[in-house]
Design a protein around this motif. Structure first.
Motif, PDB file in Angstrom:
ATOM      1  N   GLU A   1      16.486  41.326  56.252  1.00 31.08           N
ATOM      2  CA  GLU A   1      17.394  42.343  55.709  1.00 31.08           C
ATOM      3  C   GLU A   1      18.197  41.726  54.567  1.00 31.08           C
ATOM      4  N   SER A   2      18.240  42.435  53.428  1.00 32.29           N
ATOM      5  CA  SER A   2      18.929  41.883  52.260  1.00 32.29           C
ATOM      6  C   SER A   2      20.440  42.132  52.289  1.00 32.29           C
ATOM      7  N   GLU A   3      20.871  43.130  53.087  1.00 36.25           N
ATOM      8  CA  GLU A   3      22.314  43.402  53.174  1.00 36.25           C
ATOM      9  C   GLU A   3      22.943  42.517  54.266  1.00 36.25           C
TER      10      GLU A   3
ATOM     11  N   LEU B   1      28.474  60.778  59.474  1.00 42.50           N
ATOM     12  CA  LEU B   1      27.109  60.937  59.966  1.00 42.50           C
ATOM     13  C   LEU B   1      27.138  61.875  61.163  1.00 42.50           C
ATOM     14  N   VAL B   2      26.143  62.767  61.241  1.00 39.94           N
ATOM     15  CA  VAL B   2      26.193  63.794  62.270  1.00 39.94           C
ATOM     16  C   VAL B   2      24.995  63.731  63.232  1.00 39.94           C
ATOM     17  N   SER B   3      24.245  62.635  63.218  1.00 41.31           N
ATOM     18  CA  SER B   3      23.073  62.545  64.086  1.00 41.31           C
ATOM     19  C   SER B   3      23.472  62.684  65.548  1.00 41.31           C
TER      20      SER B   3
ATOM     21  N   ILE C   1      10.346  44.244  56.901  1.00 38.91           N
ATOM     22  CA  ILE C   1      11.321  44.214  55.806  1.00 38.91           C
ATOM     23  C   ILE C   1      12.279  45.393  55.946  1.00 38.91           C
ATOM     24  N   GLY C   2      13.559  45.096  56.144  1.00 39.21           N
ATOM     25  CA  GLY C   2      14.590  46.125  56.178  1.00 39.21           C
ATOM     26  C   GLY C   2      15.031  46.476  57.585  1.00 39.21           C
TER      27      GLY C   2
ATOM     28  N   GLY D   1      20.817  49.977  57.770  1.00 38.38           N
ATOM     29  CA  GLY D   1      20.289  50.616  56.569  1.00 38.38           C
ATOM     30  C   GLY D   1      21.290  51.591  55.981  1.00 38.38           C
ATOM     31  N   THR D   2      20.799  52.767  55.629  1.00 39.36           N
ATOM     32  CA  THR D   2      21.656  53.787  55.023  1.00 39.36           C
ATOM     33  C   THR D   2      22.867  54.095  55.894  1.00 39.36           C
ATOM     34  N   PHE D   3      22.653  54.089  57.216  1.00 41.37           N
ATOM     35  CA  PHE D   3      23.752  54.411  58.123  1.00 41.37           C
ATOM     36  C   PHE D   3      24.889  53.404  58.003  1.00 41.37           C
TER      37      PHE D   3
ATOM     38  N   GLY E   1      16.906  49.050  58.562  1.00 39.42           N
ATOM     39  CA  GLY E   1      17.294  50.438  58.769  1.00 39.42           C
ATOM     40  C   GLY E   1      16.631  50.941  60.046  1.00 39.42           C
ATOM     41  N   PRO E   2      16.772  52.233  60.334  1.00 36.35           N
ATOM     42  CA  PRO E   2      16.153  52.786  61.549  1.00 36.35           C
ATOM     43  C   PRO E   2      14.658  52.472  61.649  1.00 36.35           C
ATOM     44  N   SER E   3      13.916  52.586  60.544  1.00 39.53           N
ATOM     45  CA  SER E   3      12.463  52.335  60.596  1.00 39.53           C
ATOM     46  C   SER E   3      12.169  50.889  60.982  1.00 39.53           C
TER      47      SER E   3
ATOM     48  N   TYR F   1      28.156  59.032  51.788  1.00 41.84           N
ATOM     49  CA  TYR F   1      29.056  59.589  50.786  1.00 41.84           C
ATOM     50  C   TYR F   1      30.492  59.256  51.177  1.00 41.84           C
TER      51      TYR F   1
ATOM     52  N   ARG G   1      25.336  53.300  52.978  1.00 39.85           N
ATOM     53  CA  ARG G   1      25.090  54.240  51.881  1.00 39.85           C
ATOM     54  C   ARG G   1      25.478  55.666  52.249  1.00 39.85           C
TER      55      ARG G   1
HETATM   56  C1  FAD Z   1      23.866  59.860  51.934  1.00 39.06           C
HETATM   57  C2  FAD Z   1      22.897  59.974  53.107  1.00 39.06           C
HETATM   58  C3  FAD Z   1      23.335  60.552  54.309  1.00 39.06           C
HETATM   59  C4  FAD Z   1      22.462  60.673  55.392  1.00 39.06           C
HETATM   60  N1  FAD Z   1      22.950  61.218  56.537  1.00 39.06           N
HETATM   61  C5  FAD Z   1      22.152  61.306  57.615  1.00 39.06           C
HETATM   62  C6  FAD Z   1      22.671  61.850  58.827  1.00 39.06           C
HETATM   63  O1  FAD Z   1      23.828  62.252  58.921  1.00 39.06           O
HETATM   64  N2  FAD Z   1      21.833  61.912  59.889  1.00 39.06           N
HETATM   65  C7  FAD Z   1      20.525  61.469  59.815  1.00 39.06           C
HETATM   66  O2  FAD Z   1      19.816  61.541  60.820  1.00 39.06           O
HETATM   67  N3  FAD Z   1      20.029  60.981  58.670  1.00 39.06           N
HETATM   68  C8  FAD Z   1      20.793  60.877  57.576  1.00 39.06           C
HETATM   69  N4  FAD Z   1      20.286  60.378  56.409  1.00 39.06           N
HETATM   70  C9  FAD Z   1      18.886  59.960  56.380  1.00 39.06           C
HETATM   71  C10 FAD Z   1      18.752  58.573  57.004  1.00 39.06           C
HETATM   72  O3  FAD Z   1      19.730  57.733  56.439  1.00 39.06           O
HETATM   73  C11 FAD Z   1      17.392  58.047  56.686  1.00 39.06           C
HETATM   74  O4  FAD Z   1      16.422  58.934  57.225  1.00 39.06           O
HETATM   75  C12 FAD Z   1      17.203  56.670  57.326  1.00 39.06           C
HETATM   76  O5  FAD Z   1      18.243  55.788  56.949  1.00 39.06           O
HETATM   77  C13 FAD Z   1      15.872  56.089  56.860  1.00 39.06           C
HETATM   78  O6  FAD Z   1      15.699  54.848  57.524  1.00 39.06           O
HETATM   79  P1  FAD Z   1      14.831  53.707  56.884  1.00 39.06           P
HETATM   80  O7  FAD Z   1      14.874  52.549  57.847  1.00 39.06           O
HETATM   81  O8  FAD Z   1      13.498  54.227  56.510  1.00 39.06           O
HETATM   82  O9  FAD Z   1      15.523  53.334  55.496  1.00 39.06           O
HETATM   83  P2  FAD Z   1      16.996  52.750  55.210  1.00 39.06           P
HETATM   84  O10 FAD Z   1      18.011  53.264  56.182  1.00 39.06           O
HETATM   85  O11 FAD Z   1      17.197  53.002  53.759  1.00 39.06           O
HETATM   86  O12 FAD Z   1      16.853  51.183  55.469  1.00 39.06           O
HETATM   87  C14 FAD Z   1      16.118  50.332  54.594  1.00 39.06           C
HETATM   88  C15 FAD Z   1      16.679  48.919  54.749  1.00 39.06           C
HETATM   89  O13 FAD Z   1      15.818  48.009  54.055  1.00 39.06           O
HETATM   90  C16 FAD Z   1      16.610  47.074  53.361  1.00 39.06           C
HETATM   91  N5  FAD Z   1      15.794  46.543  52.277  1.00 39.06           N
HETATM   92  C17 FAD Z   1      15.258  47.225  51.232  1.00 39.06           C
HETATM   93  N6  FAD Z   1      14.527  46.392  50.464  1.00 39.06           N
HETATM   94  C18 FAD Z   1      14.602  45.169  51.049  1.00 39.06           C
HETATM   95  C19 FAD Z   1      14.036  43.897  50.724  1.00 39.06           C
HETATM   96  N7  FAD Z   1      13.238  43.716  49.645  1.00 39.06           N
HETATM   97  N8  FAD Z   1      14.304  42.831  51.551  1.00 39.06           N
HETATM   98  C20 FAD Z   1      15.092  43.010  52.659  1.00 39.06           C
HETATM   99  N9  FAD Z   1      15.651  44.187  53.001  1.00 39.06           N
HETATM  100  C21 FAD Z   1      15.400  45.255  52.206  1.00 39.06           C
HETATM  101  C22 FAD Z   1      17.824  47.871  52.883  1.00 39.06           C
HETATM  102  O14 FAD Z   1      18.930  47.041  52.603  1.00 39.06           O
HETATM  103  C23 FAD Z   1      18.073  48.760  54.134  1.00 39.06           C
HETATM  104  O15 FAD Z   1      18.938  48.137  55.082  1.00 39.06           O
HETATM  105  C24 FAD Z   1      21.118  60.227  55.306  1.00 39.06           C
HETATM  106  C25 FAD Z   1      20.694  59.636  54.094  1.00 39.06           C
HETATM  107  C26 FAD Z   1      21.567  59.518  53.009  1.00 39.06           C
HETATM  108  C27 FAD Z   1      21.077  58.864  51.716  1.00 39.06           C
END
Ligand code: FAD
Length: 77
Positions: free
Chosen positions: A37-39, A56-58, A6-7, A44-46, A9-11, A51, A49
């Motif tokens: 993925e719901s979007e 992004l500076v990764s 589910i999702g 994901g955040t990249f 994003g990077p994970s 600002y 979401r």
């Molecule tokens: C404003 C901001 C700036 C950041 N800048 C940086 C940066 O510059 N460099 C860096 O390394 N890290 C940065 N980060 C941190 C980085 O974004 C997170 O560490 C990373 O995105 C986490 O990945 P994730 O896959 O766990 O979660 P997410 O990236 O949040 O991905 C989760 C995904 O799951 C989906 N989802 C959720 N619920 C459901 C559902 N029920 N059904 C289907 N899909 C679903 C969401 O739509 C989303 O696409 C930043 C975070 C924020 C908030």
């Protein structure tokens, strides 16, 4: 084995990649994995979401698949 991830994003992307290739390295049966993925896209955040007016500076060297590295002249993320 069937697995739902589910999702996208990077994970979720890392999890999907390793589930789909696990049989090549671990001697397990091929895993049928599907990502939900719901979007409207992956990242994901990249993707959606950040600002307003932020960048992004990764590091492209540190935040990458070891077998799918960016080219030297690609920009940072
Ligand atoms: C404003 C901001 C700036 C950041 N800048 C940086 C940066 O510059 N460099 C860096 O390394 N890290 C940065 N980060 C941190 C980085 O974004 C997170 O560490 C990373 O995105 C986490 O990945 P994730 O896959 O766990 O979660 P997410 O990236 O949040 O991905 C989760 C995904 O799951 C989906 N989802 C959720 N619920 C459901 C559902 N029920 N059904 C289907 N899909 C679903 C969401 O739509 C989303 O696409 C930043 C975070 C924020 C908030």
């Amino acid at each position: 084995m069937k697995v739902a991830v589910i999702g996208a994003g990077p994970s979720g992307l890392f999890t999907l990649k390793y589930l789909l290739t696990a049989h090549q390295y671990l001697g397990v049966e091929k895993i049928e994995a599907r990502l939900f993925e719901s979007e409207g896209g992956v990242g994901g955040t990249f993707l959606a979401r950040t600002y307003e007016d932020a960048e992004l500076v990764s590091s492209k060297q540190l935040t990458t698949f070891s077998d799918f590295r960016p080219k030297d002249d690609d920009p940072d993320f």
